[in-house]
Every structure is written in structure tokens, then in C-alpha cells.
Scaffold this motif. Structure first.
Motif, PDB file in Angstrom:
ATOM      1  N   PRO A  82     -12.440  20.213   4.823  1.00  0.00           N
ATOM      2  CA  PRO A  82     -11.588  21.360   5.211  1.00  0.00           C
ATOM      3  C   PRO A  82     -11.528  21.628   6.702  1.00  0.00           C
ATOM      4  CG  PRO A  82     -12.876  21.899   3.259  1.00  0.00           C
ATOM      5  CD  PRO A  82     -13.372  20.567   3.739  1.00  0.00           C
ATOM      6  N   ASN A  83     -12.651  21.416   7.409  1.00  0.00           N
ATOM      7  CA  ASN A  83     -12.673  21.719   8.848  1.00  0.00           C
ATOM      8  C   ASN A  83     -12.083  20.596   9.704  1.00  0.00           C
ATOM      9  OD1 ASN A  83     -14.760  19.962   8.286  1.00  0.00           O
ATOM     10  ND2 ASN A  83     -16.148  20.814   9.828  1.00  0.00           N
ATOM     11  N   LYS A  84     -11.599  19.518   9.053  1.00  0.00           N
ATOM     12  CA  LYS A  84     -11.034  18.395   9.805  1.00  0.00           C
ATOM     13  C   LYS A  84      -9.589  18.093   9.408  1.00  0.00           C
ATOM     14  CE  LYS A  84     -15.480  16.146  10.698  1.00  0.00           C
ATOM     15  NZ  LYS A  84     -16.283  14.905  10.559  1.00  0.00           N
ATOM     16  N   ARG A  85      -8.937  19.059   8.787  1.00  0.00           N
ATOM     17  CA  ARG A  85      -7.563  18.837   8.316  1.00  0.00           C
ATOM     18  C   ARG A  85      -6.540  19.236   9.374  1.00  0.00           C
ATOM     19  NH1 ARG A  85      -8.356  21.145   2.104  1.00  0.00           N
ATOM     20  NH2 ARG A  85      -9.816  19.504   1.454  1.00  0.00           N
ATOM     21  N   THR A  86      -6.718  18.724  10.567  1.00  0.00           N
ATOM     22  CA  THR A  86      -5.762  18.989  11.641  1.00  0.00           C
ATOM     23  C   THR A  86      -4.891  17.751  11.830  1.00  0.00           C
ATOM     24  OG1 THR A  86      -7.228  18.155  13.366  1.00  0.00           O
ATOM     25  CG2 THR A  86      -7.414  20.492  12.795  1.00  0.00           C
ATOM     26  N   GLU A  87      -3.712  17.972  12.381  1.00  0.00           N
ATOM     27  CA  GLU A  87      -2.791  16.859  12.619  1.00  0.00           C
ATOM     28  C   GLU A  87      -3.392  15.851  13.587  1.00  0.00           C
ATOM     29  OE1 GLU A  87       1.804  16.212  14.185  1.00  0.00           O
ATOM     30  OE2 GLU A  87       1.157  18.182  13.479  1.00  0.00           O
ATOM     31  N   GLU A  88      -4.131  16.346  14.598  1.00  0.00           N
ATOM     32  CA  GLU A  88      -4.738  15.464  15.587  1.00  0.00           C
ATOM     33  C   GLU A  88      -5.811  14.581  14.957  1.00  0.00           C
ATOM     34  OE1 GLU A  88      -4.493  18.735  15.847  1.00  0.00           O
ATOM     35  OE2 GLU A  88      -2.916  18.953  17.368  1.00  0.00           O
ATOM     36  N   LEU A  91       0.821  -1.213   0.000  1.00  0.00           N
ATOM     37  CA  LEU A  91       0.000   0.000   0.000  1.00  0.00           C
ATOM     38  C   LEU A  91       0.852   1.259   0.000  1.00  0.00           C
ATOM     39  CD1 LEU A  91      -2.605   1.625   0.330  1.00  0.00           C
ATOM     40  CD2 LEU A  91      -2.581   1.058   2.769  1.00  0.00           C
ATOM     41  N   THR A  92       1.803   1.352   0.930  1.00  0.00           N
ATOM     42  CA  THR A  92       2.615   2.570   1.030  1.00  0.00           C
ATOM     43  C   THR A  92       3.513   2.755  -0.195  1.00  0.00           C
ATOM     44  OG1 THR A  92       4.234   1.318   2.347  1.00  0.00           O
ATOM     45  CG2 THR A  92       2.601   2.614   3.552  1.00  0.00           C
ATOM     46  N   THR A  93       3.981   1.652  -0.770  1.00  0.00           N
ATOM     47  CA  THR A  93       4.799   1.751  -1.994  1.00  0.00           C
ATOM     48  C   THR A  93       4.001   2.354  -3.132  1.00  0.00           C
ATOM     49  OG1 THR A  93       6.139  -0.164  -1.371  1.00  0.00           O
ATOM     50  CG2 THR A  93       6.136   0.453  -3.693  1.00  0.00           C
ATOM     51  N   ALA A  94       2.760   1.897  -3.302  1.00  0.00           N
ATOM     52  CA  ALA A  94       1.908   2.415  -4.368  1.00  0.00           C
ATOM     53  C   ALA A  94       1.559   3.883  -4.145  1.00  0.00           C
ATOM     54  CB  ALA A  94       0.632   1.587  -4.474  1.00  0.00           C
ATOM     55  N   LEU A  95       1.328   4.256  -2.891  1.00  0.00           N
ATOM     56  CA  LEU A  95       1.009   5.655  -2.576  1.00  0.00           C
ATOM     57  C   LEU A  95       2.168   6.567  -2.954  1.00  0.00           C
ATOM     58  CD1 LEU A  95      -0.734   5.393   0.914  1.00  0.00           C
ATOM     59  CD2 LEU A  95      -1.787   5.639  -1.327  1.00  0.00           C
ATOM     60  N   ARG A  96       3.377   6.111  -2.660  1.00  0.00           N
ATOM     61  CA  ARG A  96       4.559   6.913  -2.979  1.00  0.00           C
ATOM     62  C   ARG A  96       4.731   7.061  -4.489  1.00  0.00           C
ATOM     63  NH1 ARG A  96       7.933   4.014  -0.664  1.00  0.00           N
ATOM     64  NH2 ARG A  96       8.786   2.885  -2.438  1.00  0.00           N
ATOM     65  N   LYS A  97       4.585   5.955  -5.221  1.00  0.00           N
ATOM     66  CA  LYS A  97       4.765   5.984  -6.670  1.00  0.00           C
ATOM     67  C   LYS A  97       3.735   6.876  -7.349  1.00  0.00           C
ATOM     68  CE  LYS A  97       6.989   1.484  -7.323  1.00  0.00           C
ATOM     69  NZ  LYS A  97       6.844   0.117  -7.904  1.00  0.00           N
ATOM     70  N   ALA A  98       2.517   6.875  -6.808  1.00  0.00           N
ATOM     71  CA  ALA A  98       1.452   7.664  -7.421  1.00  0.00           C
ATOM     72  C   ALA A  98       1.444   9.115  -6.955  1.00  0.00           C
ATOM     73  CB  ALA A  98       0.096   7.030  -7.115  1.00  0.00           C
ATOM     74  N   GLY A  99       2.244   9.410  -5.920  1.00  0.00           N
ATOM     75  CA  GLY A  99       2.278  10.781  -5.404  1.00  0.00           C
ATOM     76  C   GLY A  99       1.067  11.132  -4.564  1.00  0.00           C
ATOM     77  N   ILE A 100       0.288  10.113  -4.163  1.00  0.00           N
ATOM     78  CA  ILE A 100      -0.918  10.369  -3.380  1.00  0.00           C
ATOM     79  C   ILE A 100      -0.579  10.724  -1.937  1.00  0.00           C
ATOM     80  CG2 ILE A 100      -3.037   9.278  -2.474  1.00  0.00           C
ATOM     81  CD1 ILE A 100      -3.197   7.699  -5.028  1.00  0.00           C
ATOM     82  N   ASP A 101       0.602  10.275  -1.459  1.00  0.00           N
ATOM     83  CA  ASP A 101       0.989  10.542  -0.074  1.00  0.00           C
ATOM     84  C   ASP A 101       0.944  12.028   0.263  1.00  0.00           C
ATOM     85  OD1 ASP A 101       3.356   9.996  -1.987  1.00  0.00           O
ATOM     86  OD2 ASP A 101       4.208  11.365  -0.507  1.00  0.00           O
ATOM     87  N   SER A 102       1.325  12.874  -0.709  1.00  0.00           N
ATOM     88  CA  SER A 102       1.359  14.319  -0.462  1.00  0.00           C
ATOM     89  C   SER A 102      -0.028  14.945  -0.497  1.00  0.00           C
ATOM     90  CB  SER A 102       2.256  15.006  -1.495  1.00  0.00           C
ATOM     91  OG  SER A 102       1.771  14.759  -2.805  1.00  0.00           O
ATOM     92  N   SER A 103      -1.012  14.242  -1.099  1.00  0.00           N
ATOM     93  CA  SER A 103      -2.356  14.818  -1.227  1.00  0.00           C
ATOM     94  C   SER A 103      -3.358  14.215  -0.236  1.00  0.00           C
ATOM     95  CB  SER A 103      -2.876  14.631  -2.655  1.00  0.00           C
ATOM     96  OG  SER A 103      -2.976  13.265  -2.998  1.00  0.00           O
ATOM     97  N   LEU A 104      -2.900  13.340   0.667  1.00  0.00           N
ATOM     98  CA  LEU A 104      -3.819  12.704   1.615  1.00  0.00           C
ATOM     99  C   LEU A 104      -4.676  13.701   2.405  1.00  0.00           C
ATOM    100  CD1 LEU A 104      -1.804   9.672   3.075  1.00  0.00           C
ATOM    101  CD2 LEU A 104      -3.809   9.605   1.603  1.00  0.00           C
ATOM    102  N   PRO A 105      -4.109  14.816   2.905  1.00  0.00           N
ATOM    103  CA  PRO A 105      -4.949  15.762   3.643  1.00  0.00           C
ATOM    104  C   PRO A 105      -6.097  16.328   2.816  1.00  0.00           C
ATOM    105  CG  PRO A 105      -2.623  16.194   4.059  1.00  0.00           C
ATOM    106  CD  PRO A 105      -2.684  15.192   2.950  1.00  0.00           C
ATOM    107  N   GLU A 106      -5.963  16.339   1.490  1.00  0.00           N
ATOM    108  CA  GLU A 106      -7.015  16.904   0.632  1.00  0.00           C
ATOM    109  C   GLU A 106      -8.266  16.046   0.603  1.00  0.00           C
ATOM    110  OE1 GLU A 106      -5.684  18.302  -3.251  1.00  0.00           O
ATOM    111  OE2 GLU A 106      -3.614  18.251  -2.508  1.00  0.00           O
ATOM    112  N   PHE A 107      -8.179  14.791   1.029  1.00  0.00           N
ATOM    113  CA  PHE A 107      -9.362  13.931   1.101  1.00  0.00           C
ATOM    114  C   PHE A 107     -10.199  14.232   2.339  1.00  0.00           C
ATOM    115  CE2 PHE A 107      -6.494  11.623  -1.679  1.00  0.00           C
ATOM    116  CZ  PHE A 107      -7.329  11.058  -2.636  1.00  0.00           C
ATOM    117  N   PHE A 108      -9.627  14.949   3.304  1.00  0.00           N
ATOM    118  CA  PHE A 108     -10.339  15.298   4.530  1.00  0.00           C
ATOM    119  C   PHE A 108     -11.182  16.556   4.304  1.00  0.00           C
ATOM    120  CE2 PHE A 108      -7.287  12.411   6.133  1.00  0.00           C
ATOM    121  CZ  PHE A 108      -7.652  12.031   7.420  1.00  0.00           C
TER     122      PHE A 108
END
Length: 418
Positions: A222-228, A203-220
Motif C-alpha cells: 500500500p505504501n508503494k502504490r505511486t506512479e513513480e 505476456l501482455t495479451t494474457a494479462l489483458r484476457k485475464a483482466g490482471i492489467d487493471s489489478s497490477l497496482p494491488e500487488f504493490f
């Protein structure tokens, strides 16, 4: 004088089009009706369904009606914008599809085999499935909870076996889907299924190759994009590996930003005191550890110079340059771990740059005299913590200095006893 004879004209004559040149009218409804009739004859058995689809491909134009075919196999009929089915008669839908049947992985895997075998038989369907998924994922608001779960599980299987690329998940980053939390719920179902079926590393290998790892917060939303909240959501779903992976990727980005800022400061010849203050601010802001920062400092400082090609001249050039930035290194080697990280990186750098092979011992001595490296760290490096790169050469270089350090330590202990 002879008169020119007029050439005959073809005005009023109709040129008949050859039958083979006539383009058949695009008729997805007719295509659907043919497939649904074939399904009715084949029954509910998936092997019979595949056999029908395999044979029907020679009569039905899958290349032209690929989108309609995948609509039927996924949802049981033709999908209208928004995810609803086109309603134009009594028999416009079949339950023999992914969305029909029980909410079980066995059901999903059975249909995955139908898709896989069909795409092996008709290779051009692979690209059409990718386009279909980009469309269908935007429609998930029009599906019910059960249908979304089945589609998410199938998406996990398709991505993990290479039928569609991980980047199709970016189609979920749609304002309405994100705001309603549907994008995040779907993504989590995909990740959970993927981890269960293929393991977390896949899973993590595919996320890295697709560049999705950097966009994960965008799936949240807007009012729930906190680190906690980010941490809470992934922990609750048993996806700690994704959380650690995303944190590591974000950390790499922060270190890169720090490196760029440091490079800019060095190029502008800013005072070392200002550079130290700037780096300290970045360390606090990005929650970086000293041992992570120190190697970035070394890489950036050494990259700021075009080194002399002559081995006999590069030593003087290196020592002069490093002496200037010794206070910077000293500020971020306050722990033995960061000291050791720096020393190992110096060793590797000298090994990778042949002109520096004989400069290693001189650099270590400089850092010892300027309180960047302690004698305990240098001795520990020598005895057990060195890199294998150039090991024999560098240990030989350091042998006399280590002997001197150990003798000085013994004399100091003797003086203390007296």
C-alpha cells in the motif's frame, strides 16, 4: 371373523454392505508413502519418474488424491496450511521434486515436461492443477527464496502454455503477501521468465484476457502504490512493455470515464461552456492528449441522438446538432494532429453509417466555418492523410471544396506579394 396375520419384522437383523459399496478411507499419508517409495525405486532420472507415475496411475487414485500428488511433485511432500510440510516420520519428504535440485531453468523445464505429459495422460489432473495453484500461491511465505523462484518460473511456463489460467495469479493478492512484498517479487519473477521464454506480446495479451492489467497496482504494498514507484519497479526488471501496456489500459479507462461524464452532461442539456470546462478538468486530471480526447468527444456527441432513417432529413438534423457543439470541438482541436484525428473519425463515421455518406462534405464545411478545422488540415487530409474507408466517394465529394481552398490560398499569396 378372520384375524389378520402379523407380518414378520426384521428388527435386530444386520444388513451386510457389499464390498464394492464400501468407501475406502481417505488416506493422503498412505498415498504419499506409496509415491515416495516409487520415486526411491525410480531414482533421480525424470524420465524414469514419469514412467513410474504413468504406470502408478492405474493403481493409485490420482482423481481422489490429486492435491496430494501435486504437493509431492512441487514440494516433495504433503503441504500443511502456511506452506510447511507435514512431518509424521523419517521418510515424509523427497528431494525429487520441483523444489529439489539446482536453481536453473533447465531443472524447471524438466519438471514442466513431467507435469505436461502426466496431465495429457490423465486429463482430469488439469483442473486439479488449477485448484492446487490457487492454494500453493497463498502459501509462498512458507517457502524459501529458492523455492519461490522455482515456483514463479514454473508458473510462468504453465500459464504461457495454457496449463493454468493467468487468473490464478490473483491468489497472490493476499494482505500479508502484499504487505511483505512477496506478492510483487513473485509476480515480477513470473513476468521476467514469461518474457524470456515467450516474448513480451504473449505476456501482455494474457494479462489483458485475464483482466490482471487493471489489478497490477494491488500487488504493490500500500505504501508503494505511486506512479513513480510503479514505473521504477518495472523499468528495473526490464519490463517496459508491461509498463506501457498498463499505462495504455489505464488511459482507456480514463477516456471511458470522460466519455460517461460527457454523455451525462449532454443528456442533462448542460450549457456547452460548462461541458468544455468539465472536459478540460478531466484532461488535466488524467493527463490525456488532445488527439485522444477529440475522437471520444465525437463518438459521444453523435451517440446522443437518434438519427433519422431518411437520408434527405439526416443532413439537416446532423448539422443542427453539430453546430450546437462546434465550440466544444473547437476547444480541443488546437493542434493539427487533433484536427486530423477528428477529420478521419468523421470520415469513418460517415462510411460506417450509410445515411451519412452524402453528409460528409457538409460536416467538413461546417467545421471549417466554425474554426474547428483549418484549411491546411483539410488539404493535408485530402492529399495524403485520409482513411481508406469510402476514400473514392469522399474525395470526390471534397474535390470542389479543395479546389476552392487552394485557389483562395494562391490568391492570398498573390495579394501578399503585391
Amino acid at each position: 371373523m378372520s384375524q389378520k396375520t402379523e407380518k414378520p419384522t426384521l428388527s435386530g437383523q444386520r444388513i451386510k454392505t457389499r464390498k464394492r459399496d464400501e468407501k475406502e478411507k481417505y488416506d493422503p499419508v498412505g498415498f504419499r508413502d506409496s509415491v515416495l517409495a516409487g520415486f526411491a525405486e525410480a531414482g533421480d532420472d525424470l524420465e524414469s519418474i514419469y514412467k513410474y507415475l504413468d504406470i502408478a496411475g492405474s493403481k493409485l487414485d490420482y482423481r481422489r488424491y490429486g492435491e496430494a500428488l501435486f504437493d509431492i511433485l512441487i514440494a516433495g511432500g504433503l503441504l500443511a496450511p502456511g506452506g510447511t510440510l507435514v512431518q509424521d516420520g523419517k521418510s515424509c519428504r523427497t528431494e525429487t521434486c520441483l523444489f529439489g535440485g539446482p536453481d536453473s531453468m533447465e531443472h524447471v523445464k524438466g519438471w514442466e515436461q513431467v507435469f505436461t505429459k502426466l496431465m495429457r495422460r490423465y486429463k482430469y489432473l488439469e483442473k486439479l492443477l488449477e485448484e492446487e495453484m490457487k492454494k500453493v500461491l497463498v502459501y509462498i511465505k512458507g517457502f524459501n527464496d529458492s523455492e519461490r523462484v522455482k515456483l514463479a518460473r514454473m508458473t510462468a511456463l504453465w500459464i504461457s502454455n495454457g496449463s493454468v489460467p493467468p487468473a490464478v495469479l490473483n491468489s497472490l493478492i493476499n494482505e500479508h503477501l502484499v504487505k511483505d512484498g512477496l506478492a510483487l517479487d513473485f509476480l515480477l519473477n513470473v513476468f521476467v521468465t514469461w518474457k524470456q521464454e515467450k516474448g513480451a506480446s504473449s505476456l501482455t495479451t494474457a494479462l489483458r484476457k485475464a483482466g490482471i492489467d487493471s489489478s497490477l497496482p494491488e500487488f504493490f504494498p500500500p505504501n508503494k502504490r505511486t506512479e513513480e514507484n510503479f514505473k521504477l519497479v518495472f523499468e528495473e526488471n526490464g519490463l517496459m512493455e508491461v509498463l506501457r501496456f498498463q499505462k495504455a489500459q489505464a488511459n482507456q479507462g480514463n477516456k471511458k470515464d470522460l466519455q460517461n461524464q460527457l454523455e451525462e452532461d449532454i443528456n442533462e442539456n448542460k450549457p456547452v461552456k460548462e461541458i468544455i470546462a468539465s472536459v478540460k478538468d478531466a484532461v488535466v486530471k488524467f493527463h490525456l492528449q488532445e488527439h485522444e480526447v477529440i475522437t471520444s468527444l465525437w463518438n459521444t456527441v453523435m451517440a446522443a441522438v437518434e438519427w433519422n432513417k431518411k437520408e434527405e432529413l439526416v443532413a439537416e438534423q446532423a448539422l443542427k446538432h453539430l453546430r450546437q457543439y462546434a465550440p466544444l470541438f473547437s476547444s480541443f482541436t488546437q493542434t493539427s494532429r487533433s484536427e486530423l484525428a477528428l477529420l478521419v473519425r468523421v470520415q469513418e463515421f460517415c462510411y460506417e453509417n450509410m445515411n451519412f455518406m452524402k453528409v460528409f462534405q457538409k460536416i467538413v464545411l461546417l467545421f471549417y466555418k466554425t474554426d474547428v478545422l483549418s484549411e491546411d488540415t483539410i488539404i493535408k487530409w485530402y492529399k495524403e492523410a485520409h482513411s481508406v474507408k469510402g476514400k473514392s466517394v469522399f474525395l470526390e465529394q471534397m474535390s470542389k471544396f479543395i479546389e476552392w481552398l487552394q485557389n483562395a490560398e494562391e490568391e492570398s499569396e498573390s495579394a501578399g506579394d503585391d
